[in-house]
Structure formats: structure tokens, C-alpha cells
Design a protein around this motif. Structure first.
Motif, PDB file in Angstrom:
ATOM      1  N   LYS A 708      29.917  -5.508  26.417  1.00 50.97           N
ATOM      2  CA  LYS A 708      30.778  -6.599  25.940  1.00 50.97           C
ATOM      3  C   LYS A 708      30.918  -6.606  24.419  1.00 50.97           C
ATOM      4  O   LYS A 708      30.859  -7.647  23.757  1.00 50.97           O
ATOM      5  CB  LYS A 708      30.258  -7.954  26.444  1.00 50.97           C
ATOM      6  CG  LYS A 708      30.291  -8.076  27.958  1.00 50.97           C
ATOM      7  CD  LYS A 708      29.879  -9.463  28.424  1.00 50.97           C
ATOM      8  CE  LYS A 708      29.963  -9.583  29.937  1.00 50.97           C
ATOM      9  NZ  LYS A 708      29.565 -10.930  30.420  1.00 50.97           N
ATOM     10  N   THR A 710      33.210  -5.914  20.950  1.00 47.44           N
ATOM     11  CA  THR A 710      34.607  -6.163  20.591  1.00 47.44           C
ATOM     12  C   THR A 710      35.369  -4.848  20.652  1.00 47.44           C
ATOM     13  O   THR A 710      34.981  -3.866  20.009  1.00 47.44           O
ATOM     14  CB  THR A 710      34.720  -6.753  19.183  1.00 47.44           C
ATOM     15  OG1 THR A 710      34.011  -7.992  19.148  1.00 47.44           O
ATOM     16  CG2 THR A 710      36.174  -6.967  18.796  1.00 47.44           C
ATOM     17  N   SER A 722      39.640  -7.593  22.786  1.00 49.19           N
ATOM     18  CA  SER A 722      38.933  -8.193  23.905  1.00 49.19           C
ATOM     19  C   SER A 722      37.450  -7.867  23.804  1.00 49.19           C
ATOM     20  O   SER A 722      37.056  -6.853  23.213  1.00 49.19           O
ATOM     21  CB  SER A 722      39.480  -7.676  25.237  1.00 49.19           C
ATOM     22  OG  SER A 722      38.734  -8.177  26.330  1.00 49.19           O
ATOM     23  N   ASP A 723      36.620  -8.735  24.400  1.00 51.90           N
ATOM     24  CA  ASP A 723      35.200  -8.434  24.525  1.00 51.90           C
ATOM     25  C   ASP A 723      34.753  -8.548  25.985  1.00 51.90           C
ATOM     26  O   ASP A 723      33.582  -8.756  26.284  1.00 51.90           O
ATOM     27  CB  ASP A 723      34.357  -9.355  23.639  1.00 51.90           C
ATOM     28  CG  ASP A 723      34.540 -10.826  23.971  1.00 51.90           C
ATOM     29  OD1 ASP A 723      35.275 -11.150  24.932  1.00 51.90           O
ATOM     30  OD2 ASP A 723      33.945 -11.664  23.272  1.00 51.90           O
ATOM     31  N   LYS A 724      35.720  -8.371  26.887  1.00 43.70           N
ATOM     32  CA  LYS A 724      35.407  -8.441  28.314  1.00 43.70           C
ATOM     33  C   LYS A 724      34.695  -7.174  28.782  1.00 43.70           C
ATOM     34  O   LYS A 724      34.810  -6.115  28.169  1.00 43.70           O
ATOM     35  CB  LYS A 724      36.682  -8.655  29.127  1.00 43.70           C
ATOM     36  CG  LYS A 724      37.342 -10.010  28.891  1.00 43.70           C
ATOM     37  CD  LYS A 724      38.589 -10.160  29.751  1.00 43.70           C
ATOM     38  CE  LYS A 724      39.254 -11.520  29.532  1.00 43.70           C
ATOM     39  NZ  LYS A 724      40.476 -11.660  30.342  1.00 43.70           N
ATOM     40  N   GLU A 725      34.009  -7.324  29.899  1.00 41.11           N
ATOM     41  CA  GLU A 725      33.292  -6.183  30.462  1.00 41.11           C
ATOM     42  C   GLU A 725      34.248  -5.142  31.019  1.00 41.11           C
ATOM     43  O   GLU A 725      33.962  -3.946  30.990  1.00 41.11           O
ATOM     44  CB  GLU A 725      32.345  -6.672  31.565  1.00 41.11           C
ATOM     45  CG  GLU A 725      31.419  -5.604  32.106  1.00 41.11           C
ATOM     46  CD  GLU A 725      30.377  -6.175  33.048  1.00 41.11           C
ATOM     47  OE1 GLU A 725      29.749  -5.381  33.768  1.00 41.11           O
ATOM     48  OE2 GLU A 725      30.192  -7.415  33.065  1.00 41.11           O
ATOM     49  N   ARG A 726      35.370  -5.599  31.529  1.00 41.37           N
ATOM     50  CA  ARG A 726      36.400  -4.694  32.050  1.00 41.37           C
ATOM     51  C   ARG A 726      37.717  -5.083  31.428  1.00 41.37           C
ATOM     52  O   ARG A 726      38.151  -6.239  31.516  1.00 41.37           O
ATOM     53  CB  ARG A 726      36.485  -4.809  33.567  1.00 41.37           C
ATOM     54  CG  ARG A 726      37.225  -3.674  34.227  1.00 41.37           C
ATOM     55  CD  ARG A 726      36.331  -2.460  34.339  1.00 41.37           C
ATOM     56  NE  ARG A 726      37.039  -1.308  34.869  1.00 41.37           N
ATOM     57  CZ  ARG A 726      36.512  -0.092  34.923  1.00 41.37           C
ATOM     58  NH1 ARG A 726      35.282   0.103  34.491  1.00 41.37           N
ATOM     59  NH2 ARG A 726      37.180   0.929  35.398  1.00 41.37           N
ATOM     60  N   ILE A 727      38.373  -4.151  30.758  1.00 40.37           N
ATOM     61  CA  ILE A 727      39.588  -4.458  30.006  1.00 40.37           C
ATOM     62  C   ILE A 727      40.741  -3.662  30.601  1.00 40.37           C
ATOM     63  O   ILE A 727      40.628  -2.441  30.806  1.00 40.37           O
ATOM     64  CB  ILE A 727      39.419  -4.103  28.515  1.00 40.37           C
ATOM     65  CG1 ILE A 727      38.237  -4.883  27.918  1.00 40.37           C
ATOM     66  CG2 ILE A 727      40.692  -4.384  27.737  1.00 40.37           C
ATOM     67  CD1 ILE A 727      37.804  -4.379  26.566  1.00 40.37           C
TER      68      ILE A 727
END
Length: 735
Positions: A708, A710, A722-727
Motif C-alpha cells: 500500500k 503511494t 493511489s495507495d490501494k492494494e490493487r490498482i
């Protein structure tokens, strides 16, 4: 795992663990060769000492009274770092086939060769087998300069019919040779030779046995070689580990290479050749890792001719190693070179060449100190290791002081001395030294600011801006549309004309004297500094490779360098004047330069040219000199492949210390409508899986980001974060 096979018996091969290196010819023999150490560069090495000149197998059919020293018909490089020899036609009319597989464990000081003999004759085949080795305990090149000389003889001791210990009579250097060949008898002596009369002073060790094989029966046996540069006890312990655990050691080695293969795994749809080249370049670098107790572990330059550590080779190659995720190797190599630089120079100068005995044969060329400083910042961007940055920062500051004072007495920000091109007489203000000094100043500005030394950072930033401006003014030749090789007054060039002309004539180049005299005539009475295109060496691409060329000058120079004057079948010539030599480093730097200035198609074209030399000598590797001479494997090839692909085509911009990665992709047109994947890319302690594709008018970017961090995507002026686990980003393919 894959293997690649060749049928070029006189070509060299290179098998390696981190301790032991094995080099012979692909027919399974070990001819004398080498120039650093005349006739001694092959064989089996436990750096910093040699163990064996080689080993050979003699097969005798006692019924037919046919006897032959087995010679392989084919050789394969194994993806896990071993070698495989297949013998058939080389066995005359003896009705058996032989496979020899060999490997050096990565963390043991020895090697194992396994023979598999299969009978295909009717009934029984009666054989006598002789497995013969020649020892040769001697130190690596340049050891005599620090007072280490080999003994005058070796002493052999038979520990059992299956094991013989040999010691140098002046040093605690040992080699223990043995076999599990059944029914063995041995003969030992200095006058025992196999099919090759090798130059070494050592001892012959012959293990012999008789056996009977039924049709389709298989006989397996092994040769074990263990060594020590320090004690008999250590040698015996290594031998026991090989003898008792060789199967486990082989599995450990395969597991190591499997992990290596999975790191920075490149898959470009429709680019099977490039994917293969990229994978093998990673493996090649593991072959070149050398571990020496008491000195350290690091990436050597090339095998078998340069099996030790270099400054400039490392600061190129390690850029590719960063991009392919082996951060431990980067740290180990740079720390080893830093320690030697402090020990020998202690003034900021970065060493050029360090042997595995710890001797420094060249304290450092001007370019590599600058390149080292620039690399330290890049290392920090990829690793985020602040302790490592601080460890090197002080020496970087010293190095810049050495560059701008000791090596730059006129204060023009162009340090003098030899650069990458080590041609006698070219120790002046050279383009590569100037470019990398400018990059080093930029790097030091960022380092200083990060470490809280704002005033020093501002000073370095001001100097870097001046240096970049000066390079674009003084080194640029508008008439030629190129950056010059060197800057000097005409009075410094005139005395070198005869010598440089003689070098050109030796290479069959006519008219070189007239060319240089024409340049001098153009200079006229002007005795000020001016640029000189002396050889049009490949390093004139460095302003673009480093990204400091003015954009209009960069595009003009790159267009000029795309001509047949500069580029041949296998890539970029070392010097356009000669058009005779090509290296992966010259082609790679040129590809990086094209990619840096937004020309990915041209960069890929250069990588395709370089790819033509793959497996031309050793299957699975690129030679030092394209297509087929010099070292059979060379470290900086990973720079040539990984930096254009990872840093530019995928557009990776790491900032590990901020837990941030940016992507600014710029793919070649040939990859349109393709899926481009880079899996398990390592930045700091995070890993990313990246996939780009164009489908149904949409450009799809998919990034796995389990830590996670940036993640920023910059696509044609559009910025996404985004800092999501899946982008998953879908962009208009026309935007």
C-alpha cells in the motif's frame, strides 16, 4: 527450468558458484589460455587461488581394445547455473553414451561433476575408466605485486584410494580431489597427464576402475573437488559436505535460481527473444558473483578474463541489478569497493580494479569516482536504506573534492584524467568524466539536502547547473551535430597526433593523421579550450544517457548517431572512426540515451541488434565483445537490458525513502496492442506486479501494491495516484 545447448566444441564455458568458478571448452577439455596470467585463466578456481588445471575421463573398451579420452559433442548451459556435456560421436566405436553434469554450490568451496554412462551395445560391455585431474595451486593475477608468490612444488597425500589431498609447499592452500567411482585405484604424481599437457606446475591424480555394463545399464559416479585458501581442516569439511550432501546442494542451487527468475519477471507479449535475454542476463550476473572470505562479496566484471571487481563496471551493472531486485548484491559490491577505496586512496578517489587477493592494480580513473557518486543516490532511491546512504555520503563528499580540486586545477568543472576509454594519451578533459561529474553534483545536492546539510546542497546544486551548461556549450560541436570526445587547447593535441595516428594505422585505418591535422588547422591560432572529436568514441552518447543534454542538441546528436558510421549489425561501435568493436555497454548506453529522450523505438532497435549476439559463444549469455569474443559473460549487459526496459519503457521512478513509486511508461510502437508485464519488481522492502495493455481502445494499467505504497501514474500529462492494494486504471487510448 530451461537449458540452452550449443555444438561449438572449442568455445569457452563458465560455470559458477559464489566461491568456485569452472572454465574450459565446450568439448569438456581444459586447454591453456589467458593473457593476465599466461595460459592459466581456465580450470577450476576458488578465488583468490586456482585449484585445478582441469579434469578428463578416459574410456577403454577392453574387449575391442579401443581407448579414447572422452570429448563432448554438445554443451548446455543450465538455467540453474550448471553445465551439461553430452558425449557420443567422440567415443569412437565404444557402444556407450555419456552425460557429464557439473555445478559449483553457491556457498561451498568446491564443485561436483557427475558422469552418467549408458551402454547401448548388445550383451555386456567391459570398460576401464580413468578419471584424471591436474592440480595447480597458484594465486590470482597481480598477487606478486603484493608479495604473494606460488610455491615451487605441491605435496600430494593419498588419504584413501578414493581421496587425494594436495598442498602448496609454501602456503596453506589445499585441494582435495576424490571420486565415488566403484572399485577404484589411484595413481598420483607430477608427471601424470591426461590428453592435454597443461602449463601448471601441479600434480596428476588418476582414479581408475573396471566395470561391466549390460545393455541399457547406467553407471553413475562423481568427481568431488574441494579447496581451501586457509586450512586443511576447512578443505576436509568442504569435501565431506560435497560428498554427503551433493544432491541437497544441487537442489539449493536450483532453488536460488528459481527465486532469481521470479524476481523482476519480464513478459512482453510477442517478444519471446527479449524475455529470454532478460531472464538469462539475470542468471549471468549470479554467475559473476564472487565471495572471498576476508574481503567480501561482490559482482565481478566478466568471466573468465576479468573475474574480479571493478569500479566503473559496477556503477553501470549495478543500475541493472537495482532494477532486477537484488539489492543485497548492490550493497555488498559497493561496500567492498568503498572499503578498498578507503584503504588504498582515502581521498575520495574510487578504485578501478581490485583482484580477489585484495590487490588494487589501478587506484581509479577520473570517470568512475564521479559515476560512483551519482550511483549512490540512485541506490538510495531504489533501496531507501538511509544507513547505507550515510555510510557512503562522506566518501562521496571527499570524492567530489578530489574531482574539483586535484583533478580540475583550472576550475572549469571538467576533471582531467582517464575515463572509460583507457587509451594511452587520452588522459585529458573527457566527455564521460565531465558528464558524470555533473550528475554527481546533482546527486550530492539531493543527498546533502536529504541529510539536512542545506548549504552544502545549495552549493552542489549551483555547481551542477554550471557544469551542465558548460558541457552543452563547450563540448558541443554544432558543425558535426555531436558532443566532442574531449576538451583541450590545440597545444595539448598536437603532440599526440603521431601516437594516435599509429594506433589507427594498426587497426587498418587510413587517413587518420590527415583527419587530426585538419582539426588542428581549423583551430588555427586559437589556443583556448575547444572540443575535439578525436575518435567519436561511444561515450559521446553520455550527455543523452545521463539526461543532461539540451533537448534540441540531444535529438540532433541521436539522429547523427543512428547512422552506419556509429551503429553496426550488433550494436553501437566503440569508436565510429574505427567501426571495429562493439560491446553491450556501448549499445546499452546508446539505448538508454534514446529512451531518455523519448525514442523507445530506436532504443528497442538497438536492443534487438545486441540480441543477435546472444548465445554466440556460451549458450545463454552475451560476450564482452559483440558478437563472439572477449569474456563469455559480462556484468554490464544487465545494465544494457534492464535500464532501458525497466526505467524507461515501464517508466519506473522509485522513491523508496518516501514509500512511493511513479510510473511514466513510454513503450515502443511494436508493443502496441500487447500485454507488457513486470512481476515482483522490488523497490525498498515492497514488491509490485505491473501490467500494461491496450485493449478495445483503452490503455489498461493494473498494479499489485500489497504494501500500500503511494503509486503515481503519469500518462501523457495525465496524473493518477493511489495507495490501494490493487490498482486498476483504464485510460482513453487516444488521451
Amino acid at each position: 527450468m530451461a537449458r540452452i545447448t550449443s555444438r561449438h566444441p572449442i568455445n569457452l564455458y563458465y560455470n559458477a558458484g559464489e566461491y568456485v568458478k569452472i572454465c574450459g571448452t565446450q568439448d569438456g577439455y581444459f586447454p591453456d589460455f589467458g593473457h593476465h596470467m599466461a595460459n592459466e585463466m581456465g580450470g577450476v578456481w576458488l578465488h583468490p587461488i586456482k585449484l585445478l588445471d582441469g579434469f578428463w575421463l578416459k574410456v577403454t573398451d577392453t574387449d575391442r581394445q579401443i581407448s579414447v579420452w572422452a570429448r563432448a559433442d554438445s554443451y548446455s548451459s543450465e538455467a540453474w547455473g550448471g553445465g551439461r556435456f553430452e558425449y557420443d560421436h567422440g567415443l569412437s566405436h565404444i557402444p556407450v553414451s555419456i552425460v557429464r553434469s557439473q555445478f559449483a554450490p553457491d556457498y561451498e568451496k568446491g564443485m561436483v561433476a557427475e558422469y552418467e554412462i549408458t551402454s547401448y551395445g548388445e550383451g555386456e560391455t567391459h570398460l576401464r575408466l580413468e578419471l584424471l585431474s591436474r592440480t595447480d595451486l597458484r594465486p590470482v593475477w597481480y598477487s606478486d605485486e603484493i608479495g604473494i608468490l606460488p610455491g615451487t612444488a605441491e605435496t600430494a597425500e593419498c588419504l584413501s584410494p578414493r581421496k587425494v589431498m594436495v598442498k602448496d609447499n609454501s602456503h596453506d592452500w589445499y585441494v582435495l580431489v576424490g571420486s565415488d567411482l566403484p572399485g577404484i585405484e589411484n595413481t598420483v604424481g607430477p608427471n601424470i597427464y591426461g590428453p592435454e599437457l597443461t602449463a601448471g606446475k601441479g600434480t596428476g591424480i588418476s582414479f581408475a576402475a573396471e566395470c561391466t555394463l549390460k545393455e541399457k545399464q547406467v553407471l553413475r559416479f562423481r568427481l568431488f573437488v574441494a579447496g581451501s585458501e586457509s586450512s586443511r581442516e576447512a578443505c576436509e569439511q568442504t569435501y565431506a559436505a560435497l560428498e554427503q550432501g551433493h544432491d541437497d546442494l544441487l537442489e539449493q542451487k536450483k532453488a536460488l535460481y528459481d527465486r532469481l527468475d521470479q524476481r523482476s519477471l519480464l513478459t512482453i507479449e510477442g517478444e519471446e527473444e527479449l524475455n529470454t535475454h532478460f531472464a538469462w542476463a539475470k542468471r549471468n550476473n549470479q554467475w559473476l558473483v564472487q565471495r572471498v572470505d576476508g574481503i567480501g562479496r561482490g559482482l565481478t566484471a566478466g568471466g573468465p578474463t576479468y573475474p574480479w571487481w571493478f569500479g566503473c563496471d559496477s556503477t553501470y551493472a549495478l543500475q541493472g541489478v537495482l532494477a532486477t531486485g537484488d539489492h543485497s548484491l548492490v550493497k555488498d559490491t559497493l561496500n567492498l569497493l568503498l572499503e578498498k577505496s578507503r584503504e588504498v586512496n582515502d581521498n575520495g578517489r574510487f578504485v578501478h580494479e581490485v583482484t580477489t587477493m585484495g590487490a588494487v592494480s589501478n587506484p581509479g580513473n577520473t570517470q568512475e569516482t564521479a559515476h560512483y557518486i551519482a550511483f549512490v543516490w540512485e541506490m538510495f532511491l531504489w533501496t531507501g536504506d538511509e544507513a547505507l546512504l550515510r555510510e557512503h555520503y562522506g566518501y562521496c563528499v571527499q570524492g567530489m573534492d578530489w574531482l574539483l580540486h586535484t583533478m580540475d586545477p583550472d576550475g572549469d568543472l571538467f576533471p582531467s584524467g582517464y575515463g572509460i576509454i583507457e587509451i594511452a594519451g587520452l588522459n585529458m578533459e573527457l566527455i564521460d568524466s565531465a558528464v558524470y561529474t555533473a550528475k554527481a553534483l546533482q546527486a550530492l545536492a539531493w543527498m546533502s539536502s536529504y541529510l539536512g546539510e542545506q548549504n552544502r546542497g545549495e552549493h552542489y546544486q549551483e555547481l551542477s547547473e554550471r557544469a551542465v551548461q558548460a558541457i552543452n556549450q563547450v563540448f558541443w560541436s554544432d558543425k558535426d551535430g555531436l558532443y566532442a570526445d574531449a576538451v583541450a587547447p590545440a597545444g595539448d593535441i598536437a603532440p599526440k597526433v603521431t601516437y594516435m595516428a599509429s594506433l589507427a594505422e594498426k587497426q587498418g585505418i587510413q587517413g587518420y593523421r590527415e583527419y587530426i591535422e585538419g582539426l588542428l588547422a581549423e583551430a588555427g591560432e586559437d589556443q583556448g579550450d575547444r572540443g575535439w572529436l578525436l575518435n567519436k568514441n561511444w561515450v559521446i552518447v553520455t550527455p543523452m544517457e545521463a539526461g543532461i543534454a539540451d533537448p534540441d542538441k540531444a535529438q540532433r546528436a541521436l539522429e547523427t548517431m543512428r547512422s552506419s558510421d556509429f551503429v553496426g549489425e550488433y550494436g553501437t561501435y566503440l569508436a565510429a572512426i574505427y567501426q571495429q568493436g562493439t560491446m553491450t555497454i556501448s549499445t546499452g548506453a546508446h539505448a538508454v540515451a534514446e529512451a531518455t529522450y523519448g525514442n523507445p523505438d530506436e532504443a528497442l532497435g538497438l536492443l534487438r541488434r545486441m540480441g543477435k549476439s546472444f548465445s554466440r559463444v556460451q549458450p545463454g549469455s552475451f560476450s564482452e565483445m559483440s558478437p563472439d569474443y572477449g569474456c563469455v559473460v559480462q556484468a554490464w549487459t544487465i545494465y544494457a537490458l534492464a535500464v532501458p526496459v525497466v526505467r524507461h519503457f515501464f517508466g519506473i521512478r522509485p522513491e523508496a525513502y518516501l514509500q512511493k513509486v511513479s510510473f511514466v511508461p513510454d513503450f515502443p510502437q511494436a508493443w502496441a496492442d500487447k500485454t507488457c508485464r513486470l512481476e515482483r519488481l522490488r523497490v525498498g522492502d515492497a514488491e509490485f506486479d505491473i501490467s500494461f495493455e491496450i485493449r478495445e481502445g483503452l490503455r489498461i494499467t493494473e498494479i499489485s501494491n500489497p504494501s500500500k505504497w503511494t503509486v503515481v501514474l503519469d500518462w501523457k500529462g495525465h496524473r493518477f495516484e493511489s495507495d490501494k492494494e490493487r490498482i486498476l486504471w483504464k485510460l482513453d487510448g487516444q488521451s
